[in-house]
Design a protein around this motif. Structure first.
Motif, PDB file in Angstrom:
ATOM      1  N   GLY A 196       0.798  -1.206   0.000  1.00  0.00           N
ATOM      2  CA  GLY A 196       0.000   0.000   0.000  1.00  0.00           C
ATOM      3  C   GLY A 196       0.834   1.261   0.000  1.00  0.00           C
ATOM      4  N   HIS A 197       2.133   1.138   0.313  1.00  0.00           N
ATOM      5  CA  HIS A 197       3.008   2.315   0.370  1.00  0.00           C
ATOM      6  C   HIS A 197       3.633   2.623  -0.994  1.00  0.00           C
ATOM      7  N   CYS A 198       4.271   1.623  -1.601  1.00  0.00           N
ATOM      8  CA  CYS A 198       4.952   1.872  -2.885  1.00  0.00           C
ATOM      9  C   CYS A 198       4.291   1.156  -4.055  1.00  0.00           C
ATOM     10  N   ARG A 199       3.214   0.391  -3.763  1.00  0.00           N
ATOM     11  CA  ARG A 199       2.436  -0.321  -4.783  1.00  0.00           C
ATOM     12  C   ARG A 199       3.208  -1.451  -5.468  1.00  0.00           C
ATOM     13  N   ALA A 200       4.290  -1.893  -4.856  1.00  0.00           N
ATOM     14  CA  ALA A 200       5.058  -2.996  -5.426  1.00  0.00           C
ATOM     15  C   ALA A 200       4.282  -4.303  -5.270  1.00  0.00           C
ATOM     16  N   PRO A 201       4.311  -5.196  -6.276  1.00  0.00           N
ATOM     17  CA  PRO A 201       3.621  -6.484  -6.160  1.00  0.00           C
ATOM     18  C   PRO A 201       4.347  -7.401  -5.175  1.00  0.00           C
ATOM     19  N   ILE A 202       3.661  -8.450  -4.720  1.00  0.00           N
ATOM     20  CA  ILE A 202       4.269  -9.421  -3.815  1.00  0.00           C
ATOM     21  C   ILE A 202       5.195 -10.316  -4.634  1.00  0.00           C
ATOM     22  N   THR A 203       6.455 -10.387  -4.237  1.00  0.00           N
ATOM     23  CA  THR A 203       7.445 -11.129  -5.011  1.00  0.00           C
ATOM     24  C   THR A 203       8.277 -12.021  -4.101  1.00  0.00           C
ATOM     25  N   ILE A 204       8.938 -13.007  -4.717  1.00  0.00           N
ATOM     26  CA  ILE A 204       9.874 -13.868  -4.002  1.00  0.00           C
ATOM     27  C   ILE A 204      11.133 -14.030  -4.841  1.00  0.00           C
ATOM     28  N   LEU A 205      12.228 -14.301  -4.161  1.00  0.00           N
ATOM     29  CA  LEU A 205      13.477 -14.592  -4.859  1.00  0.00           C
ATOM     30  C   LEU A 205      13.464 -16.088  -5.182  1.00  0.00           C
ATOM     31  N   ASP A 206      12.931 -16.403  -6.336  1.00  0.00           N
ATOM     32  CA  ASP A 206      12.717 -17.787  -6.761  1.00  0.00           C
ATOM     33  C   ASP A 206      14.029 -18.368  -7.313  1.00  0.00           C
ATOM     34  N   PRO A 207      14.548 -19.468  -6.718  1.00  0.00           N
ATOM     35  CA  PRO A 207      15.801 -20.057  -7.205  1.00  0.00           C
ATOM     36  C   PRO A 207      15.779 -20.391  -8.696  1.00  0.00           C
ATOM     37  N   SER A 208      14.637 -20.890  -9.184  1.00  0.00           N
ATOM     38  CA  SER A 208      14.561 -21.238 -10.605  1.00  0.00           C
ATOM     39  C   SER A 208      14.616 -19.989 -11.475  1.00  0.00           C
ATOM     40  N   ALA A 209      13.981 -18.886 -11.007  1.00  0.00           N
ATOM     41  CA  ALA A 209      14.031 -17.626 -11.756  1.00  0.00           C
ATOM     42  C   ALA A 209      15.455 -17.078 -11.766  1.00  0.00           C
ATOM     43  N   VAL A 210      16.141 -17.182 -10.630  1.00  0.00           N
ATOM     44  CA  VAL A 210      17.532 -16.719 -10.556  1.00  0.00           C
ATOM     45  C   VAL A 210      18.407 -17.520 -11.512  1.00  0.00           C
ATOM     46  N   GLU A 211      18.235 -18.838 -11.509  1.00  0.00           N
ATOM     47  CA  GLU A 211      19.039 -19.703 -12.381  1.00  0.00           C
ATOM     48  C   GLU A 211      18.805 -19.377 -13.851  1.00  0.00           C
ATOM     49  N   GLN A 212      17.548 -19.197 -14.224  1.00  0.00           N
ATOM     50  CA  GLN A 212      17.223 -18.867 -15.616  1.00  0.00           C
ATOM     51  C   GLN A 212      17.800 -17.515 -16.020  1.00  0.00           C
ATOM     52  N   ALA A 213      17.678 -16.527 -15.111  1.00  0.00           N
ATOM     53  CA  ALA A 213      18.191 -15.190 -15.416  1.00  0.00           C
ATOM     54  C   ALA A 213      19.708 -15.211 -15.544  1.00  0.00           C
ATOM     55  N   LEU A 214      20.382 -15.899 -14.619  1.00  0.00           N
ATOM     56  CA  LEU A 214      21.842 -15.974 -14.683  1.00  0.00           C
ATOM     57  C   LEU A 214      22.290 -16.647 -15.978  1.00  0.00           C
ATOM     58  N   THR A 215      21.618 -17.731 -16.353  1.00  0.00           N
ATOM     59  CA  THR A 215      21.959 -18.428 -17.597  1.00  0.00           C
ATOM     60  C   THR A 215      21.770 -17.511 -18.801  1.00  0.00           C
ATOM     61  N   ARG A 216      20.665 -16.758 -18.802  1.00  0.00           N
ATOM     62  CA  ARG A 216      20.373 -15.843 -19.912  1.00  0.00           C
ATOM     63  C   ARG A 216      21.448 -14.769 -20.039  1.00  0.00           C
ATOM     64  N   TYR A 217      21.831 -14.162 -18.923  1.00  0.00           N
ATOM     65  CA  TYR A 217      22.838 -13.102 -18.965  1.00  0.00           C
ATOM     66  C   TYR A 217      24.233 -13.652 -19.252  1.00  0.00           C
ATOM     67  N   GLN A 218      24.524 -14.846 -18.766  1.00  0.00           N
ATOM     68  CA  GLN A 218      25.825 -15.453 -19.055  1.00  0.00           C
ATOM     69  C   GLN A 218      25.972 -15.748 -20.540  1.00  0.00           C
ATOM     70  N   HIS A 219      24.914 -16.295 -21.155  1.00  0.00           N
ATOM     71  CA  HIS A 219      24.941 -16.564 -22.594  1.00  0.00           C
ATOM     72  C   HIS A 219      25.068 -15.265 -23.389  1.00  0.00           C
ATOM     73  N   ALA A 220      24.348 -14.227 -22.937  1.00  0.00           N
ATOM     74  CA  ALA A 220      24.424 -12.936 -23.624  1.00  0.00           C
ATOM     75  C   ALA A 220      25.830 -12.349 -23.524  1.00  0.00           C
ATOM     76  N   GLU A 221      26.472 -12.530 -22.381  1.00  0.00           N
ATOM     77  CA  GLU A 221      27.828 -12.007 -22.205  1.00  0.00           C
ATOM     78  C   GLU A 221      28.820 -12.758 -23.092  1.00  0.00           C
TER      79      GLU A 221
END
Length: 238
Positions: free
Chosen positions: A157-182
């Motif tokens: 209600g303060h900053c209107r940010a959605p409810i989120t979690i640091l999902d291990p699978s999301a982290v793994e996918q993102a790291l893989t994506r950025y590593q391949h891009a690099e």
């Protein structure tokens, strides 16, 4: 270099340097007290994939630090005007919040919102929030640190940010994506490099024949090895 005041707590922000796309570096201002980042105009899209991984690792190191809830209003560190709240959709589909300067000096983003923007953090769907609310009534907003009663609200209600979690699978996918891009960014295309060398030497031979018309009937041999070495060295020195 003059310290940048945090748009929220007004304390000097920490400057960190990251590699810029094409060439050079990007200097970002971070406030670990408020867990926020100030991006001058377009800086957020100028960081290399490797730089994004480096920044994520730095933010994750401070993920559990005690932080101060964001103040209202937030002020631009360049002109001191009130920052305007904004909402955008990331390339991978997640929605993220930020606060931008109307004078186009830049924008302020919390660590959590930056990780949503870059795909490291996953937003919970309504069913997941309902399941979580049965076990935990109040959680801390990842965006600003304010308490959120998820039995009643599906966003802060303060900053209107959605409810989120640091999902291990999301982290793994993102790291893989950025590593391949690099890897793609830093690896030269061998075939394209060979074509460039041949075309370059042909153009040099053509110009030489034009300057020496008496040798027009002589075919110049192209030394691809020495030409290639010279061309690669030119690329490395850039």
């Amino acid at each position: 270099m003059k310290p940048t005041p945090c748009p929220s707590c007004q304390q000097p922000m920490v400057k960190k340097t990251f590699e810029r796309l094409l060439h050079g570096t990007v200097v970002l201002d971070l406030c670990f007290n408020c867990q926020g980042i100030w991006f001058d105009e377009f800086e957020s899209v100028q960081i290399t994939p490797g730089g994004t991984i480096k920044l994520f690792e730095l933010l994750h190191e401070h993920h559990d630090d005690q932080r101060t809830p964001l103040r209202d209003p937030l002020k631009c560190p360049r002109c001191s005007e009130k920052l305007l709240h904004g909402l955008d959709v990331a390339k991978h589909g997640g929605k993220f919040n930020y606060h931008r300067c109307l004078q186009k000096h830049g924008r302020f983003t919390t660590f959590a919102q930056f990780m949503i923007e870059k795909g490291f953090v996953r937003q919970l769907n309504p069913a997941e929030i309902d399941e979580l609310s049965a076990k935990v009534g109040i959680i801390r907003c990842m965006g600003c640190g304010a308490p959120v009663d998820i039995r009643r609200d599906h966003a802060c209600g303060h900053c209107r940010a959605p409810i989120t979690i640091l999902d291990p699978s999301a982290v793994e996918q993102a790291l893989t994506r950025y590593q391949h891009a690099e890897v793609r960014r830093t690896t030269r295309d061998v075939e394209a490099l060979g074509d460039a060398i041949v075309m370059r030497e042909r153009e040099k031979s053509r110009q030489k024949r034009m300057q020496e018309p008496e040798n027009a009937g002589i075919i110049d041999a192209i030394d691809l090895l020495s030409a290639g070495a010279e061309f690669v060295w030119t690329l490395i020195k850039r």
